[in-house]
Structures are given as C-alpha cells and as structure tokens.
Design a protein around this motif. Structure first.
Motif, short mmCIF file in Angstrom:
data_model
loop_
_atom_site.label_atom_id
_atom_site.label_comp_id
_atom_site.label_asym_id
_atom_site.label_seq_id
_atom_site.Cartn_x
_atom_site.Cartn_y
_atom_site.Cartn_z
N SER A 81 65.58 -84.06 -64.75
CA SER A 81 65.90 -83.91 -66.17
C SER A 81 65.85 -85.25 -66.89
N ASN A 82 65.89 -86.35 -66.13
CA ASN A 82 65.78 -87.69 -66.69
C ASN A 82 64.39 -88.29 -66.45
N ASN A 83 63.42 -87.40 -66.31
CA ASN A 83 62.00 -87.79 -66.23
C ASN A 83 61.64 -88.50 -64.93
N THR A 85 60.38 -87.33 -61.87
CA THR A 85 59.85 -86.10 -61.32
C THR A 85 58.88 -86.37 -60.18
N LYS A 88 55.43 -87.64 -61.25
CA LYS A 88 55.32 -89.04 -61.67
C LYS A 88 55.72 -90.00 -60.54
N HIS A 159 68.06 -94.23 -65.78
CA HIS A 159 67.41 -95.16 -66.70
C HIS A 159 67.47 -96.58 -66.16
#
Length: 325
Positions: A81-83, A85, A88, A159
């Motif tokens: 959900s925080n990119n 994945t 990636k 992050h």
C-alpha cells in the motif's frame, strides 16, 4: 550467564580484521566474530545451514495457498500500500524492497524449523507470516525479543528506507569485506549452495543495516549500523522464536492412534507443545476432523467418522488428555 569463548579463536581475530580498513569499532566487530564462533562451537550454525541446504518448501510456489501468503502478513500488505510492490522489486536486487521483506520471512521459516526440530507445514508458515515478529525485529534489532508492542511501527518506515544511502564507498566496502570475512569463517569450503546462502544472508544484513539507520532517524548507513545488522542476525539464529509466532493459525486437532480420541488446540497452543497422549498413544496433528480419515490405518479401534464430528460421542472428545512437558 557469561559466555566463554575459545581463547585461540579470540587471539586470531586482530590479524583477520586488518583488511577491513579503518574507521570502525574494533571491539564491536570482534564481538560479532565471537558471536559467530559461539554459534559454530555449539553446533547451532551448522544445524541452521543444514536446514537451509536440505530445505523443502512447506507450501509449493505453484499453489493458491502460496499466492495467498502475502495477504496473511499485515507488514507485506502495508508495504504494498506504500508502493513497495513485487512489480517494482527484484529478487536479485541489492536494494531494500518488497522481496527484502519476503525473503526475511523465509529466513524466519528456517529458524522456526530449527526451533521445532522438524520440517514445516502450511500452518507453521502462516503462523510466521501472520505474526508481528518481523515488525519487532525492525523496531528492536538485537533486542527484538524485548519488544512488547509494535503499535509505534507506522507507514513512515516504508518511505524512510527508500531514502537510506551508504555514508561513503569506504562504509560500503567495509560491509562487503565484513560479510566475506564472516562467510569465510562459516564454512571450510564454498560451493554453489554456500554462495547462494551468502547472497541471501547479505540481503538480510543490508535490510537490517537500513533498519538500524532509520531507527536512529538517520539517512546514511555507518559501520555501526552494519555491525548491528550482524549482531541481530546471530541473535535471531540462536533464539527460540516459537513463542512469538501467531499460534491462532493452528486451528486443527491432535488425534491419538491408540485411544482414538482427539484434542482441539487452544489459541495459545501449537502441536509441538505436546509429546503424546496420556494413554501412551502417538498423536498426529490434522487441520480438521474430516482430514483425520486419512489416518484411519493408525487407529486401533475405529476410523474417525461423522458421529465424532457431530459430537454424539462426547465422551470420546475428552478421552485425549495430552501431557504437556
């Protein structure tokens, strides 16, 4: 309890560290090497590597159960959900990404298998993925076993880890050289399996070094963060993590081959908490009473049947009183 190390092992360390360069705390690196020496002298490290070498996946990667595993982990769900994945990320990357987290769970699977003294089953894997063990490791590092709550773990972590960098090339070389030194002290010979083990362990160490950096509200990895990473790895390997798994994943029953009774596990119990039935019979864990039919040849009296499942034979339900040692 104070640990005693082999004196000859200690005396040889200073010469071996000369190639690591300068700018690191000698005593801290020395203690990391002594930790490895302790694990090897006790046979723990060899046992762990034997599990790695002979590993058979408890859940086939081709099954839907394997594909559902990430959904059981709140950490992996939050990462995505925080990119962070799979799309990636790369399993061969040296960066900290989704697969760094996923691979850490695989590392914990092998530790858990060593703790239990057996190969894992599907429930064992789910008990790890659905637990908060990895969050505790991220927050506490070497003191992960003292972390009582993970409520202060928030999405800022995902992050922050993207911003972490090496302080300089010297620190990165220190990491490479220390890893090579530890691996050289781990094995007498290096083959293909040892090389794969070395690569996977290095990725875990890099992830932990990043965690150490983030926990100090820093952006740049130092030699101290690298040292903290290896101290944490060796602490995990020698720790029994079974009390930290999510025991609620064990929703099945223990059945006895002698008295034909069964026992429903409580929320705080795992099958390995028990050795045998009070009647002296051998016990087997099954996910459900319906699955017990596959063990009918081990039952002395009769097959588990729908009468037992329906509860009409209630006296049989308490026939299996298990001894907990």
């Amino acid at each position: 309890m104070a640990l005693m190390y082999n004196k000859g092992y200690v005396k040889s360390i200073r010469g071996e560290l000369e190639d690591l360069g300068t700018g690191f705390d000698f005593e801290s690196v020395r203690n990391v090497i002594l930790d490895l020496g302790y694990l090897k002298n006790k046979g723990i490290y060899e046992e762990f590597f034997d599990i790695y070498k002979n590993w058979e996946d408890p859940i086939s990667v081709l099954t839907s159960a394997y594909n559902r595993l990430p959904s059981t982990s709140s950490l992996l769900q939050r990462a995505m959900s925080n990119n962070l994945t799979p799309e990636k990320s790369s399993i061969f990357s040296g960066s900290v990404d989704y697969f760094s987290l996923h691979q850490f769970y695989r590392f914990l699977e092998r530790v858990y298998s060593m703790n239990l003294g057996r190969g894992l089953h599907e429930e064992d894997v789910k008990a790890i993925f659905s637990s908060n063990i990895l969050e505790k490791i991220i927050l506490g590092l070497e003191n992960f076993d003292r972390v009582n709550s993970t409520n202060n773990f928030d999405d800022s972590f995902f992050h922050d880890i993207k911003e972490v960098k090496w302080t300089d090339k010297h620190t990165e070389r220190f990491f490479d050289k220390l890893h090579d030194l530890l691996i050289s002290k781990s094995f007498n010979e290096i083959g293909s399996i040892e090389i794969t083990f070395k690569r996977e362990l290095k990725r875990i160490a890099k992830f932990l070094a990043v965690c150490s950096t983030v926990n100090k509200n820093k952006t740049y990895i130092t030699t101290i963060d690298v040292i903290n990473a290896y101290k944490t790895i060796f602490k995990i390997i020698k720790t029994d993590i079974s009390p930290m798994v999510n025991k609620k994943e064990y929703k099945g029953f223990l059945i006895c081959s002698k008295c034909n009774g069964y026992y429903s596990l409580e929320d705080d119990e795992i099958p390995d908490d028990f050795t045998h039935c009070r009647c002296g019979g051998t016990i087997t864990y099954v996910p459900s009473l319906e699955d017990a039919v596959y063990y009918e040849k081990t039952f002395k009296i009769r097959t588990i049947n729908k009468k037992l499942i329906a509860g009409t034979l209630t006296s049989l339900a308490v026939a299996l009183v298990l001894m907990n040692f």
